[in-house]
Design a protein around this motif. Structure first.
Motif, mmCIF file in Angstrom:
data_model
loop_
_atom_site.group_PDB
_atom_site.id
_atom_site.type_symbol
_atom_site.label_atom_id
_atom_site.label_comp_id
_atom_site.label_asym_id
_atom_site.label_seq_id
_atom_site.Cartn_x
_atom_site.Cartn_y
_atom_site.Cartn_z
ATOM 1 N N GLY A 68 8.225 13.644 -0.779
ATOM 2 C CA GLY A 68 7.023 14.384 -1.191
ATOM 3 C C GLY A 68 6.412 13.905 -2.492
ATOM 4 O O GLY A 68 5.722 14.658 -3.186
ATOM 5 N N HIS A 69 6.651 12.604 -2.809
ATOM 6 C CA HIS A 69 6.038 11.985 -3.982
ATOM 7 C C HIS A 69 6.351 12.726 -5.277
ATOM 8 O O HIS A 69 5.502 12.894 -6.161
ATOM 9 N N ALA A 70 7.601 13.152 -5.394
ATOM 10 C CA ALA A 70 8.051 13.765 -6.648
ATOM 11 C C ALA A 70 8.632 12.691 -7.556
ATOM 12 O O ALA A 70 9.055 11.635 -7.102
ATOM 13 N N PHE B 61 0.856 -1.197 0.000
ATOM 14 C CA PHE B 61 0.000 0.000 0.000
ATOM 15 C C PHE B 61 0.884 1.236 0.000
ATOM 16 O O PHE B 61 1.688 1.436 0.919
ATOM 17 N N ASP B 62 0.728 2.066 -1.018
ATOM 18 C CA ASP B 62 1.497 3.304 -1.097
ATOM 19 C C ASP B 62 0.756 4.419 -0.366
ATOM 20 O O ASP B 62 -0.474 4.527 -0.452
ATOM 21 N N ALA B 63 1.543 5.220 0.347
ATOM 22 C CA ALA B 63 1.002 6.357 1.100
ATOM 23 C C ALA B 63 1.573 7.636 0.500
ATOM 24 O O ALA B 63 2.553 8.189 0.979
ATOM 25 N N ASP B 64 0.946 8.084 -0.579
ATOM 26 C CA ASP B 64 1.407 9.272 -1.287
ATOM 27 C C ASP B 64 1.076 10.536 -0.490
ATOM 28 O O ASP B 64 0.048 10.590 0.198
ATOM 29 N N MET B 65 1.916 11.550 -0.626
ATOM 30 C CA MET B 65 1.574 12.876 -0.095
ATOM 31 C C MET B 65 2.431 13.919 -0.804
ATOM 32 O O MET B 65 3.646 13.860 -0.772
ATOM 33 N N ASN C 274 9.870 2.831 1.845
ATOM 34 C CA ASN C 274 10.109 4.245 1.516
ATOM 35 C C ASN C 274 9.529 4.581 0.139
ATOM 36 O O ASN C 274 9.730 3.840 -0.830
ATOM 37 N N HIS C 275 8.826 5.702 0.035
ATOM 38 C CA HIS C 275 8.160 6.108 -1.219
ATOM 39 C C HIS C 275 8.471 7.569 -1.547
ATOM 40 O O HIS C 275 7.625 8.255 -2.112
ATOM 41 N N THR C 276 9.658 8.025 -1.187
ATOM 42 C CA THR C 276 10.155 9.424 -1.319
ATOM 43 C C THR C 276 9.561 10.328 -0.241
ATOM 44 O O THR C 276 8.632 9.926 0.470
HETATM 45 ZN ZN LIG Z 1 2.760 6.734 -5.069
#
Ligand SMILES: [Zn+2]
Length: 226
Positions: free
Chosen positions: A91-93, A22-26, A87-89
């Motif tokens: 700030g989702h850039a 599950f990705d938690a983008d922001m 880890n998904h960065t």
């Molecule tokens: Zn994402």
């Protein structure tokens, strides 16, 4: 040199384990929507409720900004022994230039961005990993070279649920169950407002996995050599 961060799509096709991720983008834009009251939440607690109740393993790819906006939810994830944190960065850039309509940053900022995100996640403890997922799965040779010093494994996935901005749950269930196999890494989102059907699809997905004899497991167990 000559090293490059490895990229994996799935684990060995033996056994019965699959990874629900599950990705938690922001992004700053999402934070602005929250502040303005245009959006109620980017944290889908119904997903956590269900996974906890059914004792299902999962892995969460967290952006630093999501963690900072939802520290209590992050703590809840970290406190679950069946959940892994990845880890998904920050700030989702995107770091490749052209990646959907994501904000873009120069590749020389990538390693610092990812290192900073690990620092944001680390204090929560739990099952920390060195797994990293690019926003939009957008990566190229330059970005993989830039990540080499961090010792991360880049995780894409082989089953895309298509849950962002979905308007019905049924297509998500089909997308997952039509493609899932032993070793699969299923990509979903825990972002609620931007993935509003995921919690409705999830019970059907779990039931379908059970019918197929597939068992959700933490990503590290799914990727481990059989
Ligand atoms: Zn994402």
């Amino acid at each position: 040199m000559g090293t490059r961060a490895p990229v994996v799509d799935h684990g060995p096709r033996t056994g019965a384990k699959v990874a629900l991720t599950f990705d938690a983008d922001m992004t700053d834009g999402m934070l602005a929507s929250l502040r303005a009251g245009r959006v109620k939440s980017y944290a889908n607690l119904r997903i956590l409720d269900l996974l906890e109740r059914e004792e299902v393993a999962a892995t969460f790819f967290l952006t630093g900004k999501w963690v900072q906006r939802y520290p209590d939810v992050t703590r809840r994830i970290a406190d679950n022994p069946r959940f892994e944190l990845a880890n998904h960065t920050y700030g989702h850039a995107a770091f490749t230039g052209d990646c959907y309509d994501l904000p873009s940053l120069p590749v020389d900022e990538l390693a610092g961005d990812v290192a900073k995100t690990f620092e944001v996640i680390k204090p929560y403890g739990g099952r920390q990993t060195r797994y990293f997922r690019f926003p939009g799965l957008c990566h190229d040779v330059a970005t993989l070279d830039a990540l080499a010093p961090l010792g991360v494994t880049v995780v894409d996935g082989d089953v895309v649920s298509g849950d962002p901005f979905a308007t019905a749950w049924n297509p998500l269930v089909r997308a997952v169950l039509d493609h899932v196999r032993p070793g699969s890494v299923v990509i979903m989102h825990v972002t609620e407002a931007n993935a509003a059907m995921t919690d409705e699809a999830l019970p059907h997905i779990l039931a379908g996995l059970r019918e197929r004899g597939l068992v959700p497991a933490p990503l590290s167990e799914v990727l481990a050599a059989a």
